[in-house]
Design an enzyme around this catalytic site. Sequence first.
Site, PDB file in Angstrom:
ATOM      1  N   PRO A  53      -4.160   3.799  -8.176  1.00 27.57           N
ATOM      2  CG  PRO A  53      -5.642   5.481  -7.490  1.00 27.57           C
ATOM      3  CD  PRO A  53      -5.184   4.699  -8.704  1.00 27.57           C
TER       4      PRO A  53
ATOM      5  CB  SER B 258       2.816  -6.542   0.660  1.00 28.39           C
ATOM      6  OG  SER B 258       2.129  -7.290  -0.330  1.00 28.39           O
TER       7      SER B 258
ATOM      8  CD  GLU C  96       9.368   0.958  -1.550  1.00 28.23           C
ATOM      9  OE1 GLU C  96       9.579   0.105  -0.645  1.00 28.23           O
ATOM     10  OE2 GLU C  96       8.514   1.834  -1.476  1.00 28.23           O
TER      11      GLU C  96
ATOM     12  CB  CYS D  91       8.054   0.660   3.124  1.00 28.24           C
ATOM     13  SG  CYS D  91       8.679   2.068   2.183  1.00 28.24           S
TER      14      CYS D  91
END
Length: 489
Positions: A183, A237, A258, A292
């Site tokens: 994480p 990112s 993603e 996002c």
Amino acid sequence: MDVDGIAKASGSGDLFLAGEWRAAADGRTYGVTDPATGAVIREVSAAGPRDSAEAVDVAAEALDGWRTTSRRRRSEILHDMHAAMRDHADALARLITLENGKAYRDAKAEVFYAAEFFRWFAEEAVRIGSSFGDAPAGGFRHLVRKQAVGVTAFVTPWNFPAAMATRKIAPALAAGCTVILKPAPDTPLTALAVAGLLKEVGLPDGVCSVLPTDRAAEVADVWFRDDRVRKFSFTGSTATGRILLRQAAEHVVNVTMELGGNAPFIVCPDADIDSAVRGAMDAKMRGGGEVCIAANRFYVHEDVADEFTAKFGAAMASVRIGPGLAEGTELGPMINEAAVAKIWGLVDDAITKGAKVAAQGPTPDGPGWYFPATVLTDVPEDAELLRTEVFGPVAPILTYRDENEMLKRANDAEHGLASYVYSGSLERALRIGDRLDAGMVGLNRGLISDPAAPFGGVKQSGLGREGGREGIDAFLETKYIAVDWPNIP
């Protein structure tokens, strides 16, 4: 169960490895801070290369037992996990708010959204299919099977510490894969809580490990160098994604990415403006804009620009800002001090180049990393704000007259994740939606995420899809078996 209890069963934020709570092999820890105060709320063990390598050993050892577990049993465990997350929703939401800062109402919504991935993929687990058919030339038959890809490794971001974890974990487990999760260093506690609940509902030891760390490159490098890790999934990112893709390519590792977004929000001249404002608030302000798929550029037709700007500006200026756990808070702090500095830099650049502040909410006194809800107008095309994912509660409004010219501007971005269109004409909305370079389009809707729908983008917003029926395919390999059947013509 209280927040501390659900976060970890051990005493000090340890790693979750082989079904146990352990300190990092070298004993290192780092502090997790509360964005509302800047204070350290817990010291967490920081995994290193030795822990990362052991996690692969554990996952590889557990793989055969898990992928040969019946699909029905895997489904039952995921259903139980869905129920467990809902049962502990309040505690999980408090934990998310403490380490992420988002308003409690957003954190609670995230928990329910995150839990839905377990329910959706519990249902998909029992639908993994095979096919059987004749060879057209005769003499044999085709047997096509779907099998678990193997050991999987994930890196998730801080903005949705529960949902970004479950969106990867749930389909991997449904497919029969074992999982290692790293994480984000800012928000490891929620991931540890998810791991603890998975153990409670009966997931076998070693099938899912969670390795918090503040030295991500060292941990991930071990995975790319180990041939047993056959799937890597990253959310974050675009810049980091490019680096990881190079590593994955060197070792031919199956990847899902993603990455970043820069979503346009288009208001047509025939749009219901009140509805568009509500949708804009959903698309811009969920999670404080640290999302996002957040609307980043607002293209509003000249005929309705004044009305939209006035109503949207009033809504933004009235947003209640404060600590995420305070009653009535709608906008919590940003994740850290660097995030606030980045947002101010983008806003100052736009203002220097001619943009005007049309509306702005308050900023609370005292500690914490806050940024006010802000609406800008007259934003020039060379403002960095239009080229960069702002990841905050800032909405630049641009006007347009010609649809073709607007679409050219809206598509002039390296990202293509999400987009939004408001129009009173379904024909017009669908026409614009088809022409937008984006993997997802919201038509007269500001909230588009759904575990039952494929999530992902085009261009430099990533590779592959998560969620929906496509989500489990990312964790399955196709095996073709030619069966000799000589009497079949």
